[in-house]
Design a protein around this motif. Sequence first.
Motif, PDB file in Angstrom:
ATOM      1  N   ASP A  54       0.820  -1.204   0.000  1.00  0.00           N
ATOM      2  CA  ASP A  54       0.000   0.000   0.000  1.00  0.00           C
ATOM      3  C   ASP A  54       0.860   1.262   0.000  1.00  0.00           C
ATOM      4  N   SER A  55       2.004   1.215   0.679  1.00  0.00           N
ATOM      5  CA  SER A  55       2.878   2.386   0.744  1.00  0.00           C
ATOM      6  C   SER A  55       3.368   2.789  -0.643  1.00  0.00           C
ATOM      7  N   PHE A  56       3.617   1.788  -1.507  1.00  0.00           N
ATOM      8  CA  PHE A  56       4.075   2.072  -2.866  1.00  0.00           C
ATOM      9  C   PHE A  56       2.943   2.686  -3.686  1.00  0.00           C
ATOM     10  N   ILE A  57       1.741   2.122  -3.584  1.00  0.00           N
ATOM     11  CA  ILE A  57       0.582   2.647  -4.310  1.00  0.00           C
ATOM     12  C   ILE A  57       0.276   4.070  -3.856  1.00  0.00           C
ATOM     13  N   ASN A  58       0.357   4.309  -2.561  1.00  0.00           N
ATOM     14  CA  ASN A  58       0.107   5.655  -2.051  1.00  0.00           C
ATOM     15  C   ASN A  58       1.131   6.646  -2.579  1.00  0.00           C
ATOM     16  N   LYS A  78      -9.787   4.099 -12.078  1.00  0.00           N
ATOM     17  CA  LYS A  78     -10.270   5.350 -11.515  1.00  0.00           C
ATOM     18  C   LYS A  78      -9.861   5.551 -10.064  1.00  0.00           C
ATOM     19  N   TYR A  79      -9.280   4.557  -9.446  1.00  0.00           N
ATOM     20  CA  TYR A  79      -8.793   4.694  -8.073  1.00  0.00           C
ATOM     21  C   TYR A  79      -7.818   5.859  -7.963  1.00  0.00           C
ATOM     22  N   PHE A  80      -6.897   5.958  -8.926  1.00  0.00           N
ATOM     23  CA  PHE A  80      -5.846   6.962  -8.860  1.00  0.00           C
ATOM     24  C   PHE A  80      -6.416   8.375  -8.959  1.00  0.00           C
ATOM     25  N   PHE A  81      -7.356   8.577  -9.878  1.00  0.00           N
ATOM     26  CA  PHE A  81      -7.949   9.908 -10.022  1.00  0.00           C
ATOM     27  C   PHE A  81      -8.815  10.251  -8.821  1.00  0.00           C
ATOM     28  N   ALA A  82      -9.536   9.256  -8.294  1.00  0.00           N
ATOM     29  CA  ALA A  82     -10.383   9.506  -7.138  1.00  0.00           C
ATOM     30  C   ALA A  82      -9.558   9.926  -5.930  1.00  0.00           C
ATOM     31  N   LYS A  83      -8.378   9.329  -5.788  1.00  0.00           N
ATOM     32  CA  LYS A  83      -7.499   9.656  -4.674  1.00  0.00           C
ATOM     33  C   LYS A  83      -6.722  10.954  -4.891  1.00  0.00           C
ATOM     34  N   ASN A  84      -6.449  11.262  -6.143  1.00  0.00           N
ATOM     35  CA  ASN A  84      -5.678  12.465  -6.452  1.00  0.00           C
ATOM     36  C   ASN A  84      -6.165  13.036  -7.784  1.00  0.00           C
ATOM     37  N   PRO A  85      -7.226  13.832  -7.781  1.00  0.00           N
ATOM     38  CA  PRO A  85      -7.854  14.323  -9.015  1.00  0.00           C
ATOM     39  C   PRO A  85      -7.015  15.361  -9.760  1.00  0.00           C
ATOM     40  N   ILE A  86      -6.171  14.854 -10.653  1.00  0.00           N
ATOM     41  CA  ILE A  86      -5.328  15.716 -11.489  1.00  0.00           C
ATOM     42  C   ILE A  86      -5.628  15.391 -12.952  1.00  0.00           C
ATOM     43  N   LEU A  87      -5.917  16.428 -13.739  1.00  0.00           N
ATOM     44  CA  LEU A  87      -6.182  16.264 -15.162  1.00  0.00           C
ATOM     45  C   LEU A  87      -5.038  16.848 -15.972  1.00  0.00           C
ATOM     46  N   VAL A  88      -4.532  16.102 -16.922  1.00  0.00           N
ATOM     47  CA  VAL A  88      -3.426  16.553 -17.769  1.00  0.00           C
ATOM     48  C   VAL A  88      -3.980  17.284 -18.983  1.00  0.00           C
ATOM     49  N   THR A  89      -3.443  18.473 -19.243  1.00  0.00           N
ATOM     50  CA  THR A  89      -3.821  19.229 -20.433  1.00  0.00           C
ATOM     51  C   THR A  89      -2.555  19.766 -21.093  1.00  0.00           C
ATOM     52  N   GLU A  90      -2.534  19.786 -22.402  1.00  0.00           N
ATOM     53  CA  GLU A  90      -1.344  20.276 -23.093  1.00  0.00           C
ATOM     54  C   GLU A  90      -1.234  21.790 -22.977  1.00  0.00           C
ATOM     55  N   ASN A  91      -2.331  22.471 -23.255  1.00  0.00           N
ATOM     56  CA  ASN A  91      -2.293  23.934 -23.321  1.00  0.00           C
ATOM     57  C   ASN A  91      -3.385  24.559 -22.457  1.00  0.00           C
ATOM     58  N   LEU A  92      -3.052  25.684 -21.853  1.00  0.00           N
ATOM     59  CA  LEU A  92      -4.030  26.464 -21.099  1.00  0.00           C
ATOM     60  C   LEU A  92      -3.824  27.925 -21.468  1.00  0.00           C
TER      61      LEU A  92
END
Length: 316
Positions: A54-58, A78-92
């Motif tokens: 679990d320590s590695f997954i965290n 979806k576990y990863f996004f639910a735990k840490n909601p980060i969205l990747v975008t190329e341009n802003l």
Amino acid sequence: MRRSDQIADLTSNSTSTSTKPNRKRKAEEVSTIVPIKQLHFKEPFRRQSWPFRDSFINYITKTPSNSKAWTKLIQSCKYFFAKNPILVTENLWWDEEKEWLASLKNDERPVDFSKLSSKVWITNKFNATYVPSENGISLIIPKIYKCDANFSRLLYDVISYEDFSFLSTNVRKIVLHENIVKNSDGSIVPFENLIAVLPKIKIIFFYDKIDSSCITKNTVKELLKIPHFSKIDRFELFGTTEKFDIETFFTYLKKNKHTKFTISFGNSISETYKNRLEEIVDEIIETEEHDYKIPEIEYNGINGEKLTKLCSLSYP
């Protein structure tokens, strides 16, 4: 999480459906099966049986360092996004329609940061042009997880030195147009300090703000102490004042074999300073052979023929 869903989630609550294939089960096994139901992407996720501690997954969930790897993770589970909601975008960037826009793989969507629950990871370009104060950079910084943009454009904004550093450390090309970068005590950050936090910079266009210039009498000397300054490919400075140490700079110019310099001075410079600039231009023009990169030097009142000759030497 599909690539198109990532951008869609910037403005809406995207959903993901989880189903199980219908299979015949023995009667005694039925009681152990989790009931089938549809799950929204942001709703509770089902605990995974990881083949790792679990320590590695965290660790990989809370400290993603590679945007491509993170994209694959949130697409796979979806576990990863639910735990840490980060969205990747190329341009802003700030659009003429008075809104922030984000794009990924040519999929472009508006972003309402006041309603965005996740954070954004910028990988290519950040463009804040004519952003009104109510939508300014400082207000969206808390919503940006990381900025790996290699191009950045900031115009007419007041920004903290901390925020500037956060947005620019990966930048290779930057346009700064009459911005004011301030220290925590409200003082203006000297120009050389801005360059110092751009270790990868190759091209810079800087338009000085005359009434609150960040160019000081020590700027040139301090710039020459920065290791990566001599590695810049193109350096264009516009509208600067006579605080710019032209003597130290000209001495450096005659040794410079790499950077293409353009220095344009504002109308506030004195006649004495103009006369010195003309002497420097004359020396460059009259020299038959140059073993250094010839700069462009412009100021109000420069002789047209001399300027044309200087430009022709600068771009042979």
